[in-house]
Design an enzyme around this catalytic site. Structure first.
Site, PDB file in Angstrom:
ATOM      1  N   TYR A 154       1.067  -1.503  -0.140  1.00 23.13           N
ATOM      2  CA  TYR A 154      -0.138   0.072  -0.151  1.00 23.13           C
ATOM      3  C   TYR A 154       0.905   1.578   0.391  1.00 23.13           C
ATOM      4  O   TYR A 154       0.540   2.466  -0.941  1.00 23.13           O
ATOM      5  CB  TYR A 154      -0.864  -0.260   1.254  1.00 23.13           C
ATOM      6  CG  TYR A 154      -2.093   0.850   1.359  1.00 23.13           C
ATOM      7  CD1 TYR A 154      -3.000   0.874   0.652  1.00 23.13           C
ATOM      8  CD2 TYR A 154      -1.901   2.386   2.022  1.00 23.13           C
ATOM      9  CE1 TYR A 154      -4.001   1.880  -0.077  1.00 23.13           C
ATOM     10  CE2 TYR A 154      -2.943   3.420   1.400  1.00 23.13           C
ATOM     11  CZ  TYR A 154      -3.939   2.701   1.642  1.00 23.13           C
ATOM     12  OH  TYR A 154      -4.744   4.080   0.879  1.00 23.13           O
ATOM     13  N   LYS A 158       1.228   4.279  -3.412  1.00 25.73           N
ATOM     14  CA  LYS A 158       0.613   5.336  -2.560  1.00 25.73           C
ATOM     15  C   LYS A 158       2.013   6.292  -2.912  1.00 25.73           C
ATOM     16  O   LYS A 158       1.446   7.894  -3.395  1.00 25.73           O
ATOM     17  CB  LYS A 158       0.177   5.490  -1.344  1.00 25.73           C
ATOM     18  CG  LYS A 158      -1.278   4.718  -1.139  1.00 25.73           C
ATOM     19  CD  LYS A 158      -2.580   5.691  -2.318  1.00 25.73           C
ATOM     20  CE  LYS A 158      -3.230   4.944  -2.067  1.00 25.73           C
ATOM     21  NZ  LYS A 158      -4.718   5.280  -3.378  1.00 25.73           N
TER      22      LYS A 158
HETATM   23  N1  NAD Z   1     -10.388   5.379   3.754  1.00 28.86           N
HETATM   24  C1  NAD Z   1      -9.480   5.874   4.047  1.00 28.86           C
HETATM   25  O1  NAD Z   1      -8.987   6.430   5.514  1.00 28.86           O
HETATM   26  C2  NAD Z   1      -8.055   6.410   3.170  1.00 28.86           C
HETATM   27  C3  NAD Z   1      -6.706   6.951   3.819  1.00 28.86           C
HETATM   28  C4  NAD Z   1      -6.132   7.742   2.439  1.00 28.86           C
HETATM   29  C5  NAD Z   1      -6.545   7.003   0.788  1.00 28.86           C
HETATM   30  N2  NAD Z   1      -7.390   6.285   0.380  1.00 28.86           N
HETATM   31  C6  NAD Z   1      -7.563   6.266  -0.291  1.00 28.86           C
HETATM   32  O2  NAD Z   1      -8.579   6.894  -0.864  1.00 28.86           O
HETATM   33  C7  NAD Z   1      -9.654   6.321  -1.865  1.00 28.86           C
HETATM   34  C8  NAD Z   1     -10.994   5.609  -1.791  1.00 28.86           C
HETATM   35  O3  NAD Z   1     -11.215   5.233  -0.767  1.00 28.86           O
HETATM   36  P1  NAD Z   1     -12.094   4.530   0.156  1.00 28.86           P
HETATM   37  O4  NAD Z   1     -12.040   4.765   1.912  1.00 28.86           O
HETATM   38  O5  NAD Z   1     -13.275   5.472   0.153  1.00 28.86           O
HETATM   39  O6  NAD Z   1     -12.403   3.426  -0.190  1.00 28.86           O
HETATM   40  P2  NAD Z   1     -14.197   2.100  -0.365  1.00 28.86           P
HETATM   41  O7  NAD Z   1     -13.823   1.074  -0.124  1.00 28.86           O
HETATM   42  O8  NAD Z   1     -15.097   3.323   0.347  1.00 28.86           O
HETATM   43  O9  NAD Z   1     -14.541   2.678  -2.152  1.00 28.86           O
HETATM   44  C9  NAD Z   1     -13.123   1.947  -3.398  1.00 28.86           C
HETATM   45  C10 NAD Z   1     -13.931   1.376  -3.623  1.00 28.86           C
HETATM   46  O10 NAD Z   1     -13.253   1.034  -5.292  1.00 28.86           O
HETATM   47  C11 NAD Z   1     -13.950   0.427  -5.524  1.00 28.86           C
HETATM   48  N3  NAD Z   1     -12.502  -0.514  -6.329  1.00 28.86           N
HETATM   49  C12 NAD Z   1     -11.882  -1.186  -5.897  1.00 28.86           C
HETATM   50  N4  NAD Z   1     -10.736  -1.652  -6.260  1.00 28.86           N
HETATM   51  C13 NAD Z   1     -11.623  -2.023  -7.914  1.00 28.86           C
HETATM   52  C14 NAD Z   1     -11.274  -1.661  -9.523  1.00 28.86           C
HETATM   53  N5  NAD Z   1      -9.773  -2.624  -9.637  1.00 28.86           N
HETATM   54  N6  NAD Z   1     -11.655  -0.934  -9.932  1.00 28.86           N
HETATM   55  C15 NAD Z   1     -12.640  -0.006 -10.051  1.00 28.86           C
HETATM   56  N7  NAD Z   1     -12.986   0.012  -8.655  1.00 28.86           N
HETATM   57  C16 NAD Z   1     -12.509  -0.417  -7.448  1.00 28.86           C
HETATM   58  C17 NAD Z   1     -14.332  -0.506  -4.445  1.00 28.86           C
HETATM   59  O11 NAD Z   1     -15.410  -1.030  -5.232  1.00 28.86           O
HETATM   60  C18 NAD Z   1     -15.114   0.522  -3.653  1.00 28.86           C
HETATM   61  O12 NAD Z   1     -16.755   1.123  -4.375  1.00 28.86           O
HETATM   62  C19 NAD Z   1      -8.060   4.949  -1.960  1.00 28.86           C
HETATM   63  O13 NAD Z   1      -7.196   4.699  -3.063  1.00 28.86           O
HETATM   64  C20 NAD Z   1      -7.666   4.507  -1.485  1.00 28.86           C
HETATM   65  O14 NAD Z   1      -6.328   3.798  -1.245  1.00 28.86           O
HETATM   66  C21 NAD Z   1      -8.364   5.922   1.802  1.00 28.86           C
END
Ligand code: NAD
Length: 252
Positions: A154, A158
């Site tokens: 991860y 990133k």
């Molecule tokens: N939640 C956190 O604390 C956090 C922190 C920093 C960064 N992020 C990043 O933010 C972004 C969104 O995350 P989130 O927390 O909203 O997650 P989430 O799991 O709520 O949503 C992610 C979505 O991506 C979709 N997805 C997964 N693999 C996929 C693929 N191969 N093709 C198309 N869609 C796909 C999933 O079905 C899901 O609907 C991600 O890139 C994550 O790494 C999240």
């Protein structure tokens, strides 16, 4: 409305921050394509909008070159342009350290989190160059700057997203395409909900959140507001930045 007449594409639009971005862009007048690997989730995002006529759901695996090419071709065929792209789909590696990371886990996390934004950019840049303008926003993470927000795959993915963002900004900024990254801290979404349960609690994350100036989890809408600003003309001078939005997690 600041995005009237613009077409936006948001990956990971079926949940969390992606869903909030779809809501935000549609509320500001854009037509938004909510892309997700989970068809039902993307469809629910669109159905739940106060303006469902300003969005559609599309299914694609962002780690598949063929799927991404077909997606972008479909959107251009149907809407004639793509003004805003949020490469936001991502997966976590459950904080797996390198010596326990299988090659399958590594490839999956790098495939979705890093190859995904590359494939999306590769497909939309020619469209945006032809238009003479466009905005790409990649969702990175605090894991683009520090360790501990995820495991080996991860964090590597990133850091890569931020590097890709800078290179895109460098290569295409003078030709009308702005590219920036959003780097969230702990946000309450589908990705992190297990961390809020007793069994899923991660002491590192718990301690980090309690110790931040904000002292709480972030909300998806707070990330969507930043995406909206970066996509707008108010951000015209911002190129290649990685915006930390983490409640102060990375201050110490
Ligand atoms: N939640 C956190 O604390 C956090 C922190 C920093 C960064 N992020 C990043 O933010 C972004 C969104 O995350 P989130 O927390 O909203 O997650 P989430 O799991 O709520 O949503 C992610 C979505 O991506 C979709 N997805 C997964 N693999 C996929 C693929 N191969 N093709 C198309 N869609 C796909 C999933 O079905 C899901 O609907 C991600 O890139 C994550 O790494 C999240």
């Amino acid at each position: 409305m600041k995005f009237e007449g613009r077409v936006a594409l948001v990956t990971g639009g079926g949940s969390g921050m992606g869903r909030a971005m779809v809501e935000e862009f549609a509320a500001e007048g854009a037509f938004v394509v909510a892309v997700d690997i989970n068809k039902q989730a993307a469809t629910e995002t669109v159905k739940g909008l106060s303006t469902p006529d300003r969005a559609s759901a599309a299914v694609a695996d962002v780690s598949s070159p063929e799927a991404v090419e077909a997606l972008v071709a479909d959107v251009v065929r149907e809407h004639g342009r793509i003004d805003i792209v949020c490469s936001n789909a991502g997966v976590l590696d459950d904080y797996t350290p390198a010596h326990e990371t299988s090659i399958e886990l590594w490839n999956r996390v790098i495939g979705v989190n890093l190859t995904g934004p590359f494939l999306i950019s590769r497909a939309v840049v020619p469209v945006m160059l032809e238009q003479g303008r466009g905005v790409i926003i990649n969702t990175a993470s605090i894991s683009a700057f520090v360790a501990g927000g995820g495991g080996a795959a991860y964090t590597a993915s990133k850091h890569g997203v931020l590097g890709l963002t800078k290179q895109l900004a460098f290569d295409y900024g003078s030709r009308g395409i702005r590219c920036n990254a959003i780097c969230p801290g702990a946000i309450q979404t589908g990705m992190t909900e297990h961390l809020l349960t007793a069994e899923g609690r991660n002491p590192h994350v718990d301690a980090a959140i309690k110790g931040t100036p904000a002292g709480r989890w972030g909300k998806p809408v707070e990330i969507a507001k930043l995406a909206s600003f970066l996509a707008s003309d108010d951000a015209a001078f911002i190129h290649g930045a990685g915006y930390l939005i983490d409640g102060g997690w990375t201050l110490p």
